[in-house]
Design a protein around this motif. Structure first.
Motif, PDB file in Angstrom:
ATOM      1  N   ALA A  36      25.593 -64.844  33.339  1.00  0.00           N
ATOM      2  CA  ALA A  36      27.000 -65.239  33.204  1.00  0.00           C
ATOM      3  C   ALA A  36      27.556 -64.816  31.852  1.00  0.00           C
ATOM      4  CB  ALA A  36      27.141 -66.746  33.389  1.00  0.00           C
ATOM      5  N   GLY A  37      26.760 -64.999  30.803  1.00  0.00           N
ATOM      6  CA  GLY A  37      27.193 -64.595  29.466  1.00  0.00           C
ATOM      7  C   GLY A  37      27.378 -63.093  29.369  1.00  0.00           C
ATOM      8  N   ILE A  38      26.502 -62.340  30.005  1.00  0.00           N
ATOM      9  CA  ILE A  38      26.627 -60.883  30.011  1.00  0.00           C
ATOM     10  C   ILE A  38      27.921 -60.458  30.694  1.00  0.00           C
ATOM     11  CG2 ILE A  38      25.670 -58.770  31.028  1.00  0.00           C
ATOM     12  CD1 ILE A  38      22.888 -59.965  30.561  1.00  0.00           C
ATOM     13  N   MET A  39      28.187 -61.056  31.850  1.00  0.00           N
ATOM     14  CA  MET A  39      29.383 -60.673  32.600  1.00  0.00           C
ATOM     15  C   MET A  39      30.652 -61.008  31.821  1.00  0.00           C
ATOM     16  SD  MET A  39      29.629 -59.077  35.460  1.00  0.00           S
ATOM     17  CE  MET A  39      31.029 -58.034  35.007  1.00  0.00           C
ATOM     18  N   ASP A  40      30.665 -62.157  31.173  1.00  0.00           N
ATOM     19  CA  ASP A  40      31.823 -62.542  30.359  1.00  0.00           C
ATOM     20  C   ASP A  40      32.048 -61.536  29.231  1.00  0.00           C
ATOM     21  OD1 ASP A  40      32.302 -64.757  31.915  1.00  0.00           O
ATOM     22  OD2 ASP A  40      31.337 -66.177  30.549  1.00  0.00           O
ATOM     23  N   SER A  77      23.384 -49.778  44.221  1.00  0.00           N
ATOM     24  CA  SER A  77      24.505 -48.985  43.716  1.00  0.00           C
ATOM     25  C   SER A  77      25.625 -48.817  44.738  1.00  0.00           C
ATOM     26  CB  SER A  77      24.003 -47.609  43.259  1.00  0.00           C
ATOM     27  OG  SER A  77      23.268 -46.979  44.291  1.00  0.00           O
ATOM     28  N   ASP A  78      25.333 -49.027  46.006  1.00  0.00           N
ATOM     29  CA  ASP A  78      26.392 -48.941  47.012  1.00  0.00           C
ATOM     30  C   ASP A  78      27.373 -50.106  46.874  1.00  0.00           C
ATOM     31  OD1 ASP A  78      25.441 -46.600  48.193  1.00  0.00           O
ATOM     32  OD2 ASP A  78      24.044 -47.713  49.461  1.00  0.00           O
ATOM     33  N   ARG A  79      26.874 -51.272  46.470  1.00  0.00           N
ATOM     34  CA  ARG A  79      27.725 -52.458  46.330  1.00  0.00           C
ATOM     35  C   ARG A  79      28.000 -52.829  44.880  1.00  0.00           C
ATOM     36  NH1 ARG A  79      25.802 -57.423  48.507  1.00  0.00           N
ATOM     37  NH2 ARG A  79      23.680 -56.773  47.976  1.00  0.00           N
ATOM     38  N   GLY A  80      27.251 -52.220  43.937  1.00  0.00           N
ATOM     39  CA  GLY A  80      27.430 -52.556  42.528  1.00  0.00           C
ATOM     40  C   GLY A  80      26.854 -53.910  42.172  1.00  0.00           C
ATOM     41  N   VAL A  81      25.726 -54.250  42.827  1.00  0.00           N
ATOM     42  CA  VAL A  81      25.112 -55.566  42.665  1.00  0.00           C
ATOM     43  C   VAL A  81      23.729 -55.434  42.028  1.00  0.00           C
ATOM     44  CG1 VAL A  81      24.219 -57.587  43.908  1.00  0.00           C
ATOM     45  CG2 VAL A  81      26.346 -56.507  44.649  1.00  0.00           C
ATOM     46  N   GLU A  92      32.325 -56.027  41.896  1.00  0.00           N
ATOM     47  CA  GLU A  92      33.351 -56.906  42.452  1.00  0.00           C
ATOM     48  C   GLU A  92      34.115 -57.664  41.367  1.00  0.00           C
ATOM     49  OE1 GLU A  92      32.439 -60.799  44.582  1.00  0.00           O
ATOM     50  OE2 GLU A  92      32.967 -59.477  46.259  1.00  0.00           O
ATOM     51  N   LYS A  93      33.384 -58.161  40.369  1.00  0.00           N
ATOM     52  CA  LYS A  93      34.028 -58.933  39.301  1.00  0.00           C
ATOM     53  C   LYS A  93      34.988 -58.067  38.491  1.00  0.00           C
ATOM     54  CE  LYS A  93      30.486 -62.514  38.858  1.00  0.00           C
ATOM     55  NZ  LYS A  93      31.397 -63.608  39.258  1.00  0.00           N
ATOM     56  N   GLU A 130      41.463 -54.594  38.841  1.00  0.00           N
ATOM     57  CA  GLU A 130      41.907 -53.670  39.887  1.00  0.00           C
ATOM     58  C   GLU A 130      41.614 -52.223  39.509  1.00  0.00           C
ATOM     59  OE1 GLU A 130      45.996 -54.581  40.701  1.00  0.00           O
ATOM     60  OE2 GLU A 130      45.491 -56.406  41.824  1.00  0.00           O
ATOM     61  N   ILE A 131      40.397 -52.022  39.008  1.00  0.00           N
ATOM     62  CA  ILE A 131      39.932 -50.690  38.615  1.00  0.00           C
ATOM     63  C   ILE A 131      38.634 -50.419  39.376  1.00  0.00           C
ATOM     64  CG2 ILE A 131      39.107 -49.244  36.704  1.00  0.00           C
ATOM     65  CD1 ILE A 131      40.570 -51.154  34.804  1.00  0.00           C
ATOM     66  N   PRO A 132      38.432 -49.191  39.884  1.00  0.00           N
ATOM     67  CA  PRO A 132      37.150 -48.868  40.521  1.00  0.00           C
ATOM     68  C   PRO A 132      35.999 -49.071  39.539  1.00  0.00           C
ATOM     69  CG  PRO A 132      38.770 -47.156  40.948  1.00  0.00           C
ATOM     70  CD  PRO A 132      39.376 -48.056  39.919  1.00  0.00           C
TER      71      PRO A 132
END
Length: 301
Positions: free
Chosen positions: A43-47, A76-80, A99-100, A106-108
């Protein structure tokens, strides 16, 4: 080389200890680069990543995409993040990075495994360029691997192809025998030092000054690396094997020792047709390779 739309690309390289980031133009020039410590936990990384992207958007409006290189097994297909080392990055497994980013900006967003990204950088613009197939090994805390044939990554059924560090060897695993971290631990023990007192770079400096223990431990590591590389060559048959990670800076010392091992472990026909190279790109390899893997940079000659 040019990007058809000529827009900037935001690049992120998420590692276990540091997050590198930058803004790159269509000519693969970095207009800005930054480094920060990796926060504890997914979570900290994503923030931190989202905050850095937000900061970049003030100077790079309407970027072509966000391209992410990340530790872990990446879908890599889903970016997960399909799986990450819980001891190194807790709470990171299952993180949907793409997704996040898309939801907030709203950027690829494209995400790929860090070793795959480093391999893409070398294949497109480094020592692997011009070769039909390439096996890359990154040697550091562990050992990572990636394989490309005619510019395409081998990802495997569940995106875990070339997780070579787990390969069973001599009653242990490849990375538990030959990673740089193991070299440091073994050398420290023999010299009655703490691992905190020495580093891989220090060991190579000492070896070149004639330290017998350091010479012996590097020779041991090189022999095991050569055996592992040979095993992989029998399966994948790459035209070139590229060594990356921090030890790639020690090419002059390592090359003759690893090549000696390859002479020992490979049959002559395979040995004659297998080249050995050392990675050209350093800190920016992950970011550059993420763009290559995503197909954002086009018309690469």
């Amino acid at each position: 080389m040019e990007n058809k739309r000529g827009k900037k690309i935001i690049c992120i390289d998420i590692g276990g200890t540091a997050i590198k980031s930058g803004i790159m133009d269509e000519n693969m020039n970095f207009l800005r680069t930054d480094v920060m410590d990796t926060p504890r936990g997914g979570a900290g990384i994503m923030d931190a990543v989202l905050e850095r992207i937000s900061e970049y958007l003030s100077t790079a409006a309407n970027p072509e995409a966000v391209c992410v290189s990340s530790a872990g097994i990446i879908d890599s297909d889903r970016g997960v993040v399909a799986e990450a080392n819980e001891n190194l990055i807790p709470g990171y497994t299952g993180m949907n990075i793409s997704e996040k980013v898309r939801e907030r900006f709203e950027i690829p967003c494209y995400v790929e495994n860090d070793v795959n990204c480093a391999a893409m950088a070398e294949a497109y613009q480094g020592v692997g360029r011009g070769h039909s197939s390439m096996l890359m090994l990154t040697v550091g805390t562990g050992i990572g691997g990636a394989f490309l044939e005619r510019g395409k990554l081998l990802k495997g059924h569940t995106y875990s192809a070339c997780e070579v560090g787990y390969m069973h060897m001599d009653g242990s695993s490849f990375e538990e025998l030959a990673a740089t971290s193991v070299l440091v631990k073994r050398t420290a023990k023999r010299l009655s030092k703490s691992c905190l007192e020495i580093s891989g770079k220090w060991i190579f400096e000492q070896a070149q000054s004639g330290n017998k223990v350091c010479i012996e431990e590097i020779d041991r590591m090189c022999d095991i690396l050569a055996k592992g590389i040979a095993n992989l060559c029998y399966v994948l048959n790459p035209e070139i094997v590229v060594i990356g990670g921090g030890i790639s800076a020690q090419e002059n010392y390592l090359r003759p020792r690893i090549e000696k091992g390859l002479d020992r472990y490979l049959i002559p026909e395979v040995r004659r047709k297998t080249k050995l190279g050392f990675a050209k790109f350093g800190n920016h390899a992950g970011m550059l390779g993420a763009c290559c893997a995503a197909g954002i940079l086009e018309n690469i000659e």
